[in-house]
Motif scaffolding. Structure first.
Motif, PDB file in Angstrom:
ATOM      1  N   GLU B 262      48.080  16.690   9.759  1.00  0.00           N
ATOM      2  CA  GLU B 262      49.454  17.027   9.160  1.00  0.00           C
ATOM      3  C   GLU B 262      47.869  18.770   7.070  1.00  0.00           C
ATOM      4  O   GLU B 262      47.122  17.340   6.800  1.00  0.00           O
ATOM      5  CB  GLU B 262      50.567  17.376   8.411  1.00  0.00           C
ATOM      6  N   VAL B 263      47.888  19.821   6.900  1.00  0.00           N
ATOM      7  CA  VAL B 263      47.320  20.217   5.587  1.00  0.00           C
ATOM      8  C   VAL B 263      48.464  20.685   4.812  1.00  0.00           C
ATOM      9  O   VAL B 263      49.295  21.285   5.398  1.00  0.00           O
ATOM     10  CB  VAL B 263      45.777  21.016   5.923  1.00  0.00           C
ATOM     11  N   ILE B 264      48.804  19.876   3.802  1.00  0.00           N
ATOM     12  CA  ILE B 264      49.765  20.790   2.986  1.00  0.00           C
ATOM     13  C   ILE B 264      48.853  21.451   1.385  1.00  0.00           C
ATOM     14  O   ILE B 264      48.512  20.928   0.898  1.00  0.00           O
ATOM     15  CB  ILE B 264      50.661  19.779   2.723  1.00  0.00           C
ATOM     16  N   PRO B 265      49.212  22.805   2.027  1.00  0.00           N
ATOM     17  CA  PRO B 265      49.012  22.970   0.186  1.00  0.00           C
ATOM     18  C   PRO B 265      49.497  23.026  -0.809  1.00  0.00           C
ATOM     19  O   PRO B 265      51.311  22.736  -0.419  1.00  0.00           O
ATOM     20  CB  PRO B 265      48.226  24.567   0.976  1.00  0.00           C
ATOM     21  N   GLU B 266      48.705  22.379  -1.506  1.00  0.00           N
ATOM     22  CA  GLU B 266      50.297  22.207  -3.100  1.00  0.00           C
ATOM     23  C   GLU B 266      50.280  23.380  -3.596  1.00  0.00           C
ATOM     24  O   GLU B 266      49.533  23.984  -4.539  1.00  0.00           O
ATOM     25  CB  GLU B 266      49.391  20.998  -3.924  1.00  0.00           C
ATOM     26  N   ALA B 271      46.607  21.507  -8.152  1.00  0.00           N
ATOM     27  CA  ALA B 271      45.178  22.660  -7.743  1.00  0.00           C
ATOM     28  C   ALA B 271      44.952  23.840  -8.850  1.00  0.00           C
ATOM     29  O   ALA B 271      43.939  23.764  -8.684  1.00  0.00           O
ATOM     30  CB  ALA B 271      45.847  22.856  -6.718  1.00  0.00           C
TER      31      ALA B 271
END
Lengths: 389, 396, 263
Positions: B262-266, B271
């Motif tokens: 999973e890739v979860i942009p913050e 960030a």
């Protein structure tokens, strides 16, 4: 000063000091302001094995004595005696079981107290029985395999938070103090409830509540020892616990002294740090003398008391009185040295001054302690044949 | 092993003893002694104005094939299909190094289904050649896939210098590349140059930013460094000629021991903080949580982000994701405004790379003024609202 | 499960101060501490031990006095400690350090998980963890804030990136470098402290590790420090004093002239 502590005793000091520094100091103002019970810190203390310092190893403790317990309490108290009181009160609640409990009771309750899994509390004081213990009205009536408890206990430290209560009740009203007995009551027992949390001048991180017994039914094996020895148990318990109150005082004095010296070195008036003024120096000197004297008396007395001597009551009263009075004086002087800043809540000394007052009041007022010392002196000298004139 | 003292040059002045972070140097009557505490950090070497102290040489004489390595490489990072800013910055720096060495500058682009535009952009920022590896296993970053492909390319092409951004990607997989090809690696460089001998001079902060150290990698190749973002200057030269070369790698390279689930942009500030051009940071001087509103208002006005010192975070006034410093984020915005914070070293470490540091503090002695390019001695509760009014006024 | 945690003793940079006159490092009163990030790694290991039955061995490479750091973590509840100490180790760069650590881990054998702090605060390189993993030929993940075992052979980790978070699945044995979000390090307990005081801590040097003096320390390093210097001082510092209006005006002009975007 070198008090010739053993390696283990130094480790206890070190560990308690670390907890005080890292876990208590940063939150003490908040705990005080919000009158919050320090559960997180209790867990840290539990995990650090400190709750079992005075409990024998066979019951899951560390096998130490009064001195070991006092060393820990002193360090915690340097940061906050509200937190340290909550810690010490669990010991007060456990001592009646440790001193007179049956083997089964010890096996059942002490390991949990030692591990800090459950806090203990001590229920003696009532609205009409404070300094005069003989005034207690709470009764315990045998009913088959049970006892029925009725009455109220007032101002009980750890009340509502603790799960194990040592409660003094009259099993035979006609015998007065000789008719009192201790019982173990658990949180959740039928007929056992709590009053509201008291609002206090100081030690606001500790919880103080009323214990209410309305036909509280407990199994008969909750009786500690046998009927009628409750009063003696209470006195013996105090002999063990009062040095802990003294340790609270020593810690508080040291904490206040540290702050006062640091402040006096930094604060400049008339172009100089105020520590260069003699008025301040003398005040600090007196604070330091009294703090060290109360520590020296405590350590010496605690060592002595760990040998189970006959004069334990007198010494327990002496250390309690002395370090409590000293803590009150030192904290008051610390506020004076910090002046206006000392009076403000931005600095921790006003809290120390509010906190210190309880040391002269709870676990027997300092007046009662002096009575005990006086009575003990009377007894002691009555046995001496020699004349001093 | 320890630092060496040349008794003929040493004047027993004792300066070296004062600077040794490890207390390894004792000054005697007629000589200085270096004890086993010495970690060969080199602090003393540069301090000695008589050149009396030196460090022993690194071992393992020059490898035979150093001359076989040629060219400067930049690892080109991308996010969401576009090149990451740091890669342009590295091309800017890499261009200078390549020109000094008289060699080619290459960009290495690893990914899957990346558009032609990326290569053209890399060329426009100075790359002579773009080596492109396109493989489904490179669609998402993992240490192993990226490192092992890059290692394969290094073996094939033998660059003498390899630069990567000190980003969470670069700092994660580049050490694997260095260890795999058995060469040195310098992390988080802020300055690069070529020595007279043609070696890459890699300069970076050490000891929490208290000193700078210049490091070389004399006997192994490539010379590898990760470079701190926002330090080097990108230069776009639209006319710059360059070519693109697609390189095939065999499927056997991929070990598949790691899978990205999973890739979860913050969404939150964490960030944003490292990306922001302006950061307004607050410390204990703010007094309470509510006062951070002041900083938020200013940050919003200038399209910046809000940072905080560890003290403010510990007080619980602001979420830990805002923390700048050693245990928080390292940032290097154009403008860093330090408001009501004292400038403890662990905070300074996290922000000293900023171009402009403005400190607002009423205590003129606060250490934060030592790192500030501009210090405002004022009560923040008066100054910040006034400054906000001023900006609004000027905009009208 | 056998967990190895790699720790490092570092100067307490928090208390390092720059002498304003000589502009050099003032080391007076600077103590050695355990690298704060390594304490998070120890905590992460202890959390796994709390939840299942794990054995934790902590290793460090350093001078003999690094033993102190090992006793400190023993007092927090780890099971065993190992000191890698040899004069030959001095001056090691991250490669030579990784060579030494990986040799020790290989010799320990049967290691399921290796934990490191994300970086050491004295060097801030963040390289040793990944390099150790590479030398041991095991997968690794950096900047991890959460870990959970998926099954006997797999681990699920959540890692912090510049842009957000990623969830990775790794086969074990694996190496993980952690950040502070894994949890605040617990304090020592009295029982552990007493045990730590008496614990025997083996010391391994090049002989025990079967390494050559040329493979470790400065001799085994690829990189070399050629110059150490103080960061250039800001010579252009402006101090703005005066009335509030003047200060606001001056700062505004200063930032305007510097062409700060957004002002």
């Amino acid at each position: 000063m070198n008090y010739f502590l053993t390696e283990e005793q130094q480790m206890i000091q070190e560990l308690a000091a670390q907890i005080a520094r890292e876990k208590i100091k940063p939150v003490r103002a908040q705990l005080d302001e919000q009158e919050e019970f320090p559960w997180e810190i209790m867990q840290v203390l539990a995990q650090a094995d400190l709750f079992g310092l005075y409990i024998p190893e066979e019951y899951g403790g560390m096998g130490g004595g009064i001195l070991e317990n006092c060393l820990a309490i002193e360090q915690l108290a340097q940061a906050c005696i509200g937190v340290a009181t909550s810690f010490a009160a669990s010991g007060l609640g456990a001592y009646p079981i440790l001193l007179y409990g049956s083997e089964e009771q010890k096996q059942r309750y002490l390991p949990e107290v030692a591990a800090g899994k459950r806090l203990a509390a001590f229920g003696l004081t009532e609205s009409s029985a404070g300094s005069d213990v003989s005034g207690i009205k709470t009764t315990a009536v045998r009913d088959g395999d049970h006892y029925l408890l009725n009455g109220n206990k007032q101002w009980i430290t750890n009340g509502g938070e603790a799960e194990i209560y040592s409660v003094l009740a009259l099993t035979d009203r006609s015998k007065g103090p000789r008719g009192a007995s201790f019982f173990i009551v658990e949180k959740g027992d039928p007929g056992f409830s709590f009053g509201r949390k008291e609002k206090k001048l100081g030690i606001r991180a500790s919880a103080t509540r009323e214990l209410i017994f309305q036909d509280c039914r407990i199994p008969k094996d909750r009786l500690i020892g046998r009927e009628g020895i409750g009063f003696i148990n209470a006195m013996k318990t105090f002999d063990k616990s009062r040095p802990g109150i003294a340790a609270l005082g020593v810690g508080l004095s040291q904490g206040a002294l540290d702050l006062a010296v640091e402040y006096a070195r930094q604060r400049e008036q008339f172009g100089k740090p105020i520590i260069t003024f003699q008025a301040i120096q003398h005040k600090l000197a007196n604070m330091a003398i009294k703090t060290e004297a109360s520590r020296a008396l405590l350590y010496a007395a605690a060592r002595h008391m760990d040998t189970e001597p006959p004069d334990a009551s007198k010494l327990a009263a002496m250390v309690k009185v002395f370090s409590g009075d000293v803590a009150m004086e030192v904290a008051t002087d610390a506020v004076q040295i910090l002046g206006g800043y000392g009076y403000m809540q931005d600095y921790p000394v006003e809290k120390m001054m509010r906190d210190a007052k309880i040391l002269q009041i709870y676990e027997g007022t300092n007046e009662i302690q002096r009575n005990i010392i006086g009575q003990e002196l009377n007894k002691e000298y009555s046995r001496i044949k020699e004349t001093f004139f | 092993m320890k630092a060496l003292v040349d008794g003929k040059k040493c004047t027993v002045c004792g300066v070296c003893s004062d600077v040794c972070p490890f207390g390894a140097i004792t000054v005697g009557e007629t000589s200085v002694e270096i004890s086993d505490e010495c970690t060969l950090c080199g602090m003393c070497v540069d301090t000695c104005e008589f050149g009396a102290i030196s460090l022993p040489e690194v071992g393992a004489g020059p490898a035979a094939d150093l001359a076989d390595y040629n060219g400067v490489w930049v690892f080109a990072e991308w996010r969401d299909g576009t090149v990451h800013k740091v890669s342009y910055e590295l091309l800017g720096a890499g261009r200078q190094l390549a020109d000094k060495r008289g060699v080619e500058l290459a960009a290495v682009l690893l990914g899957h289904g990346l558009g032609e535009a990326l290569s053209s952009e890399l060329i426009a920022y100075g790359a002579d050649v773009v080596y492109l590896v396109d493989h489904p296993q490179l669609a998402r970053f993992t240490n192993e896939a990226y490192a092992d492909v890059l290692v394969d390319l290094i073996h094939k092409k033998r660059p003498e210098i390899l630069l990567a951004g000190a980003t969470s990607i670069g700092r994660s997989f580049i050490p694997r590349v260095a260890a795999s090809v058995r060469t040195g690696l310098t992390a988080d460089c802020t300055e690069l140059d070529i020595s007279e001998e043609g070696l890459l001079l890699q300069t970076r902060p050490a000891f929490g930013g208290n000193v700078m150290a210049t490091i070389v990698c004399p006997n192994s190749r490539p010379q590898m460094a990760t470079v701190r973002p926002k330090v080097m200057r990108p230069v776009r030269q639209p006319e710059h000629p360059g070519r693109s070369e697609v390189i095939e790698v065999s499927d056997g390279i991929f070990q598949n021991r790691v899978e990205v689930l999973e890739v979860i942009p913050e969404q939150d500030q964490t960030a944003k903080l490292t990306e922001a051009d302006i950061i307004v940071s607050g410390g204990r001087g703010l007094g309470k949580a509510e006062n951070f509103v002041l900083l938020e208002e200013l940050a919003q006005l200038v399209k910046g982000a809000v940072g905080a010192s560890r003290g403010a975070v510990e007080e619980g006034w602001i979420a830990p994701s805002h923390q700048v410093g050693q245990t928080g984020r390292t940032v290097a915005p154009t403008l860093y405004m330090a408001v009501g914070l004292s400038g403890a070293i662990q905070h300074v470490v996290g922000m000293q790379g900023s171009k402009i540091i403005v400190a607002v503090n009423k205590d003129r002695e606060a250490p934060v003024f030592d790192v500030a390019s501009c210090g405002v001695v004022a009560d923040l509760f008066e100054f910040i609202p006034a400054f906000i009014r001023k900006i609004k006024q000027e905009r009208e | 499960m056998h967990i190895v945690v790699c720790i490092k003793q570092v100067p307490d940079t928090k208390n390092v101060r720059i002498d304003p006159d000589t502009h050099t490092l003032v080391r007076q009163g600077v103590e050695s501490i355990i690298n704060p990030f390594d304490l998070f790694a120890v905590e992460a290991a202890l959390q796994i031990k709390d939840a299942s039955s794990a054995t934790i061995t902590v290793i460090t490479m350093g001078p003999p006095q690094a033993e102190e750091a090992l006793r400190e973590v023993l007092s927090r509840g780890v099971d065993a400690a190992l000191l890698l100490s040899d004069r030959a180790f001095a001056g090691a760069d991250t490669w030579a350090t990784s060579v030494t650590l990986s040799a020790a881990i290989r010799k320990l054998g049967n290691v399921d998980l290796i934990l490191c702090g994300k970086q050491a605060v004295d060097g801030d390189t963040a390289q040793v963890g990944p390099e150790v993993a590479t030398l041991l030929d095991i997968p690794y993940a950096t900047f991890v804030k959460k870990m959970e075992p998926l099954d006997a052979q797999h681990l699920k980790v959540t890692r912090q990136t510049d842009e957000g978070t990623e969830v990775w699945k790794l086969s074990t044995p694996a190496l993980i470098t952690v950040i502070k979000e894994v949890g605040e390090p617990r304090l020592p307990s009295l029982r552990h402290k007493m045990r730590a005081k008496k614990a025997a801590i083996p010391v391994w040097g090049i002989a025990e590790l079967g390494l050559d003096a040329n493979d470790v320390g400065l001799c085994g390093s690829f990189t070399q420090v050629v110059r150490v210097f103080s960061p250039p001082r800001r010579t252009d510092r402006v101090i703005i004093e005066g009335s509030l209006e003047e200060q606001v005006e001056q700062l505004y002009r200063y930032l305007k002239e510097a062409k700060v975007p957004g002002i």
